[in-house]
Scaffold this motif. Structure first.
Motif, PDB file in Angstrom:
ATOM      1  N   THR A   1      61.469  26.739 133.588  1.00 54.23           N
ATOM      2  CA  THR A   1      62.054  26.226 134.829  1.00 54.23           C
ATOM      3  C   THR A   1      63.507  25.789 134.638  1.00 54.23           C
ATOM      4  N   VAL A   2      64.205  25.754 135.757  1.00 55.54           N
ATOM      5  CA  VAL A   2      65.550  25.184 135.824  1.00 55.54           C
ATOM      6  C   VAL A   2      65.429  23.837 136.522  1.00 55.54           C
ATOM      7  N   SER A   3      65.936  22.799 135.890  1.00 55.70           N
ATOM      8  CA  SER A   3      65.807  21.450 136.437  1.00 55.70           C
ATOM      9  C   SER A   3      66.355  21.367 137.864  1.00 55.70           C
ATOM     10  N   GLY A   4      65.558  20.832 138.773  1.00 58.18           N
ATOM     11  CA  GLY A   4      65.979  20.642 140.150  1.00 58.18           C
ATOM     12  C   GLY A   4      65.889  21.869 141.032  1.00 58.18           C
TER      13      GLY A   4
ATOM     14  N   ALA B   1      58.611  22.388 138.472  1.00 57.64           N
ATOM     15  CA  ALA B   1      58.039  21.493 137.463  1.00 57.64           C
ATOM     16  C   ALA B   1      57.755  22.284 136.197  1.00 57.64           C
ATOM     17  N   GLN B   2      58.138  21.726 135.074  1.00 61.22           N
ATOM     18  CA  GLN B   2      57.934  22.398 133.796  1.00 61.22           C
ATOM     19  C   GLN B   2      56.485  22.228 133.331  1.00 61.22           C
TER      20      GLN B   2
ATOM     21  N   ASP C   1      53.553  21.444 131.043  1.00 60.79           N
ATOM     22  CA  ASP C   1      53.427  20.549 129.895  1.00 60.79           C
ATOM     23  C   ASP C   1      51.959  20.236 129.635  1.00 60.79           C
TER      24      ASP C   1
END
Length: 212
Positions: free
Chosen positions: A48-51, A77-78, A80
């Motif tokens: 993902t790219v943040s935001g 959302a990444q 995890d």
């Protein structure tokens, strides 16, 4: 309806296109199929790219389905370990994403399937032993994952899909319209819609066969 402690997680690469669309569809349709009130459905991405916001094509597709609020607030959302642990069933768009889940949490491999794979496995006729597993497991989401895990290797030809869906599926993968050359956005999103609809239908059929 019963309450369960696990949810469903949809996973793609960037969490801006395929997996949030699946999340929206499943949020609205899976609780009734499972007979579960308050079933949690989430989505995440492996790169993902943040935001990052939901892609414009998905945004437009969700407008007629009262999805404006969902689309507007979605942020990538990444993937995890916490999201993996919270899910009783994980549906990925590709085998690569399925592998990413297993790399983070090896034990999660037993509850992780590509969307195409899950739909194909659900198309098989349930055995008496599988119905016993479903009846004996308090969490219906985990029970369905256990049944699908027991069917690995039995996929065969799988169900027949529309021509547009076949154009953007490759083996067990739903192609990425943002990175895979020739994968038309409309076809990819239609494939996700078609696959999630079949998934919901067949989970509902399986659940209806299970005495509780």
């Amino acid at each position: 309806m019963s309450i369960v402690s696990t949810g469903v997680l949809a996973v793609c690469r960037a969490n801006v296109c395929r997996s949030p669309l699946a999340e929206f569809r499943l949020q609205h349709e899976l609780p009734a199929a499972f007979g579960v009130e308050g079933l949690r459905v989430d989505s995440a991405g492996t790169e993902t790219v943040s935001g990052a916001k939901i892609c414009a094509e998905v945004y437009r597709r969700l407008m007629p389905a009262d999805g404006a609020a969902f689309a507007a607030k979605h942020v990538a959302a990444q993937l995890d370990a916490q999201r993996i642990d919270d899910a009783g069933l994980i549906l990925t768009m590709t085998t690569a994403a399925r592998g990413s889940v297993g790399a983070i949490t090896p034990s999660a491999r037993a509850k992780t399937f590509t969307l195409v794979e899950a739909v194909g496995l659900l198309s098989l006729e349930p055995s008496v032993a599988e119905l016993d597993v479903l009846a004996a497991t308090a969490d219906p989401v985990a029970a369905v994952a256990a049944v699908l895990n027991g069917r690995r290797g039995l996929l065969g030809d799988g169900p027949k899909f529309s021509r547009s869906t076949r154009r953007v599926t490759d083996g067990l993968d739903v192609l990425d319209a943002h990175t895979d050359r020739g994968a038309r956005h409309g076809d990819v999103l239609q494939a996700v819609d078609e696959l999630t609809a079949v998934l919901v239908r067949d989970i509902g059929v399986l659940t209806a066969l299970t005495p509780r």
